[in-house]
Design an enzyme around this catalytic site. Structure first.
Site, PDB file in Angstrom:
ATOM      1  CB  ALA A   1      -1.741   7.445  -3.997  1.00  0.00           C
TER       2      ALA A   1
ATOM      3  N   GLY B   1       0.826  -1.208   0.000  1.00  0.00           N
ATOM      4  CA  GLY B   1       0.000   0.000   0.000  1.00  0.00           C
ATOM      5  C   GLY B   1       0.853   1.247   0.000  1.00  0.00           C
ATOM      6  CG  ASN B   2      -0.339   4.646  -1.678  1.00  0.00           C
ATOM      7  OD1 ASN B   2      -1.045   5.496  -1.152  1.00  0.00           O
ATOM      8  ND2 ASN B   2      -0.740   3.951  -2.738  1.00  0.00           N
ATOM      9  NE  ARG B   3       4.899   6.608   5.008  1.00  0.00           N
ATOM     10  CZ  ARG B   3       4.879   5.908   6.152  1.00  0.00           C
ATOM     11  NH1 ARG B   3       3.805   5.908   6.903  1.00  0.00           N
ATOM     12  NH2 ARG B   3       5.944   5.230   6.508  1.00  0.00           N
ATOM     13  CB  SER B   4      -2.813   8.066  -0.608  1.00  0.00           C
ATOM     14  OG  SER B   4      -3.946   8.862  -0.861  1.00  0.00           O
TER      15      SER B   4
END
Ligand code: CTP
Ligand code: CA
Length: 232
Positions: free
Chosen positions: A100, A33-36
């Protein structure tokens, strides 16, 4: 212009906003995943609705709730976001790609939980490219001669020794072919999950970018104003 039209510059327009960060599964319990946080996308959806638009939110993982009264489609992966965005774009005047989207996904998703094993090597994750949804929306529009009047991309860039952020954004605008590109300047603990932001809006048509700093809500208002100006 009437007072109503001045206050609601997107009245009668259909706006699709993608928001949040995609999650690409490794196995039934794990993902990349990512930090969005989804905050910017949610602020945009709210600002577009306040400007009179009929808004559809395509939401990947978000730390915040979608705005009340906005039609929301939840997705998990980049491929799911792609289908939902292409589908929604068919009936939209404006598409804003604030999500994102993971550039890569695991080549394989294990059907059962990956276990540690003492009799085998530790796993190596192979990644494959996800499709570029923004580029695809632009290409679909030019191939079919129909589709959203305005396609807006986002870029989160950090400057480095090889170039400054605005130059990276100009290159991305050219590469993506979208009508507007919103540049977010990011650092290690800037922007992601924060309430304030610095954004620049670049036009495919050229000219000096508009730059401003403020809360994500203020930035969303400025972006929606730029969208309305571009449509007018
Ligand atoms: N985007 C997309 N599909 C992808 C990746 C990105 O539609 N697979 C969209 C994002 O929603 C954003 C824009 O493209 O509006 C720019 O994303 P960004 O990650 O900054 O650009 P990339 O082309 O992925 O370049 P980079 O290698 O810098 O990540
Ligand atoms: Ca990317």
């Amino acid at each position: 212009r009437s007072a109503a039209a001045a206050n609601m510059p997107l009245l009668g327009k259909r706006v699709v906003v993608t928001a949040g960060g995609t999650r690409e599964p490794l196995d039934p319990v794990r993902y990349l995943g990512n930090r969005s946080s989804g905050k910017q996308g949610v602020a945009l959806a709210r600002a577009a609705a306040a400007a009179g638009a009929e808004v559809e939110l395509v939401a990947a993982h978000m730390d915040v709730a979608p705005p009340e009264g906005v039609k929301t489609t939840r997705v998990e992966t980049a491929l799911q976001l792609r289908s939902a965005a292409i589908d929604a774009a068919e009936r939209a005047d404006v598409v804003i790609m604030a999500a994102a989207v993971a550039d890569f996904r695991p080549a394989e998703t294990a059907e059962t939980k990956i276990k540690k094993r003492d009799d085998a090597a530790d796993p190596v994750i192979t990644l494959v490219r996800n499709p570029d949804i923004l580029q695809e929306l632009v290409r679909l529009r030019s191939d079919s001669g129909q589709g959203p009047a305005l396609i807006v991309g986002f870029a989160a860039e950090t400057g480095d020794s090889r170039g400054d952020v605005l130059e990276y954004a100009r290159q991305k605008l050219r590469r993506k072919g979208c009508d507007l590109l919103v540049l977010n300047q990011v650092g290690r603990d800037l922007v992601f999950g924060q309430d304030s932001t610095t954004v620049s809006i670049l036009r495919q048509a050229g000219g000096e970018p508009r730059t401003f700093s403020g809360t994500k809500d203020e930035a969303a208002g400025m972006i929606i104003t730029a969208v309305a100006d571009e449509l007018a």
